[in-house]
Design an enzyme around this catalytic site. Structure first.
Site, PDB file in Angstrom:
ATOM      1  N   ASN A   8       1.021  -0.663   0.037  1.00 12.19           N
ATOM      2  CA  ASN A   8      -0.188  -0.147   0.133  1.00 12.19           C
ATOM      3  C   ASN A   8       1.254   1.047  -0.023  1.00 12.19           C
ATOM      4  OD1 ASN A   8      -1.227   1.822   0.568  1.00 12.19           O
ATOM      5  ND2 ASN A   8      -2.421   1.026   2.053  1.00 12.19           N
ATOM      6  N   THR A  39      -0.798  -1.286  -4.578  1.00 12.80           N
ATOM      7  CA  THR A  39      -2.247  -1.005  -4.759  1.00 12.80           C
ATOM      8  C   THR A  39      -2.803   0.368  -5.244  1.00 12.80           C
ATOM      9  OG1 THR A  39      -1.950  -0.117  -2.342  1.00 12.80           O
ATOM     10  CG2 THR A  39      -2.205  -2.402  -2.695  1.00 12.80           C
ATOM     11  N   GLY A  67      -6.266  -2.862   7.573  1.00 10.95           N
ATOM     12  CA  GLY A  67      -6.962  -3.022   6.551  1.00 10.95           C
ATOM     13  C   GLY A  67      -7.005  -3.789   5.386  1.00 10.95           C
ATOM     14  N   ASN A  70      -5.981  -6.979   6.978  1.00  9.65           N
ATOM     15  CA  ASN A  70      -7.406  -7.799   6.232  1.00  9.65           C
ATOM     16  C   ASN A  70      -7.359  -7.768   5.136  1.00  9.65           C
ATOM     17  OD1 ASN A  70     -10.617  -7.804   6.336  1.00  9.65           O
ATOM     18  ND2 ASN A  70     -10.240  -8.534   8.128  1.00  9.65           N
ATOM     19  N   GLU A  71      -7.598  -7.306   4.059  1.00  5.53           N
ATOM     20  CA  GLU A  71      -8.256  -7.785   2.554  1.00  5.53           C
ATOM     21  C   GLU A  71      -7.054  -8.523   2.131  1.00  5.53           C
ATOM     22  OE1 GLU A  71      -7.576  -5.063  -0.468  1.00  5.53           O
ATOM     23  OE2 GLU A  71      -8.882  -3.669   0.655  1.00  5.53           O
ATOM     24  N   ASP A 214      -4.132 -21.328  18.558  1.00  2.00           N
ATOM     25  CA  ASP A 214      -4.798 -23.130  19.926  1.00  2.00           C
ATOM     26  C   ASP A 214      -5.964 -23.085  19.570  1.00  2.00           C
ATOM     27  OD1 ASP A 214      -6.369 -20.997  20.541  1.00  2.00           O
ATOM     28  OD2 ASP A 214      -5.990 -20.845  22.828  1.00  2.00           O
ATOM     29  N   ASP A 273     -12.610  -2.321  10.981  1.00  2.00           N
ATOM     30  CA  ASP A 273     -13.085  -1.230  10.619  1.00  2.00           C
ATOM     31  C   ASP A 273     -14.658  -2.027  10.884  1.00  2.00           C
ATOM     32  OD1 ASP A 273     -11.637  -0.290   8.743  1.00  2.00           O
ATOM     33  OD2 ASP A 273     -10.877  -2.113   7.489  1.00  2.00           O
TER      34      ASP A 273
END
Length: 297
Positions: A8, A39, A67, A70-71, A214, A273
């Site tokens: 990014n 990106t 973010g 996560n993408e 775990d 988010d």
């Protein structure tokens, strides 16, 4: 072997692109082919990661904030073949990077990276989305959403802290029904926090025995307390006696469904988010990713 590195360009104080040469040099010493992608808009990291998985790349790395990370996780999560996954911390909080022991300085993170050190970690699924940190309800996620990009760039984590302090002084209670692994809890709670590890930012909730490998979620339910009691509960958590504190209920589970007992519209947060509104179901996907880590012992 091929490695795909997704950057990014707005990460690392808007200096994401400046790490291209250093990354290429590091990765070329181990991989036969290195592809670096930048990106341009939301969803690009997910698309790039999914394409890398389908092309059978050995490794996918993401340089970005929570973010963007996560993408990247979302792009790999539903693929039958999932490349090894790595993170360079280019955001404000960098939760997954912290859990994996990765230094917060990007240059140092690149330097200490050992391509032979990776391990299986859990990720979470909430409705049709994925998370690699936590799902939560309450004033804290609401405070996070209110922080502007300009504030994050200027103040870093302190921008969140300031808003959190303002929000928790006037927080509300939610009447909730929670089904965890078939057991029902009903009550009024100011916060619900469902996490994949016992670490939240720089804070480690010692004593729970909960790790990101775990195969479980740890759910924390905070009852009605004032700001001073919250500070005391935090102190208990840091001392390793959180599960003995009657202001916080800590429950280990594999799946949890949360709904409003009164039909109220309650928003939830996923990895920093806005995720949606209750009801929602969160579950753990054990050992779903093979992630690079740094051994800090």
């Amino acid at each position: 072997m091929k490695a795909v590195v997704i950057i990014n360009p707005a990460s690392g104080n808007e200096e994401g692109k400046s790490y291209k040469e250093k990354i290429e040099k590091k990765f070329s010493s181990y991989f036969d082919e290195v592809e670096i992608l930048f990106t341009e808009k939301g969803g690009d990291a997910e698309e790039f990661a999914r394409k890398a998985a389908r092309e059978k790349a050995d490794t996918v790395f993401v340089l970005g904030g929570d973010g963007t990370v996560n993408e990247g996780v979302k792009g790999l999560a539903e693929e039958e073949y999932r490349p090894k996954f790595g993170v360079f911390p280019g955001g404000t909080v960098n939760n997954l990077a912290r859990v994996l022991g990765i230094p917060m300085d990007i240059d140092e993170a690149i330097e200490v990276l050992d391509f032979k050190k990776h391990k299986k970690i859990d990720i979470g699924k909430v409705e049709e989305e994925y998370f690699c940190y936590a799902v939560s309800i309450g004033a804290i996620p609401e405070a996070i959403h209110d922080v502007s990009g300009e504030e994050k760039t200027k103040w870093g984590p302190f921008a969140y802290l300031s808003n959190i302090i303002k929000n928790i002084t006037g927080e509300k209670l939610y009447s909730l029904k929670i089904d965890h692994d078939g057991e029902i809890l009903e009550g009024e709670y100011s916060h619900v926090f469902i996490a994949l590890s016992d670490q939240i930012g720089d804070i480690e909730f010692a004593g729970t025995g909960h790790t990101i490998s775990d195969g479980c979620l740890m759910m924390y339910l905070l009852k009605k307390t004032d700001i001073f009691e919250k500070a005391q509960a935090l102190g208990e958590a840091l001392k390793g006696s959180l599960e003995e504190d009657d202001r916080v209920k800590a429950v280990k589970c594999k799946i949890a469904r949360v709904e409003s007992a009164e039909g109220e519209e309650v928003e939830y947060d996923s990895d920093g988010d806005l995720g949606g509104k209750v009801p929602f179901t969160a579950e753990v996907l054990p050992h779903h990713l093979d992630a690079y880590y740094v051994d800090q012992s």
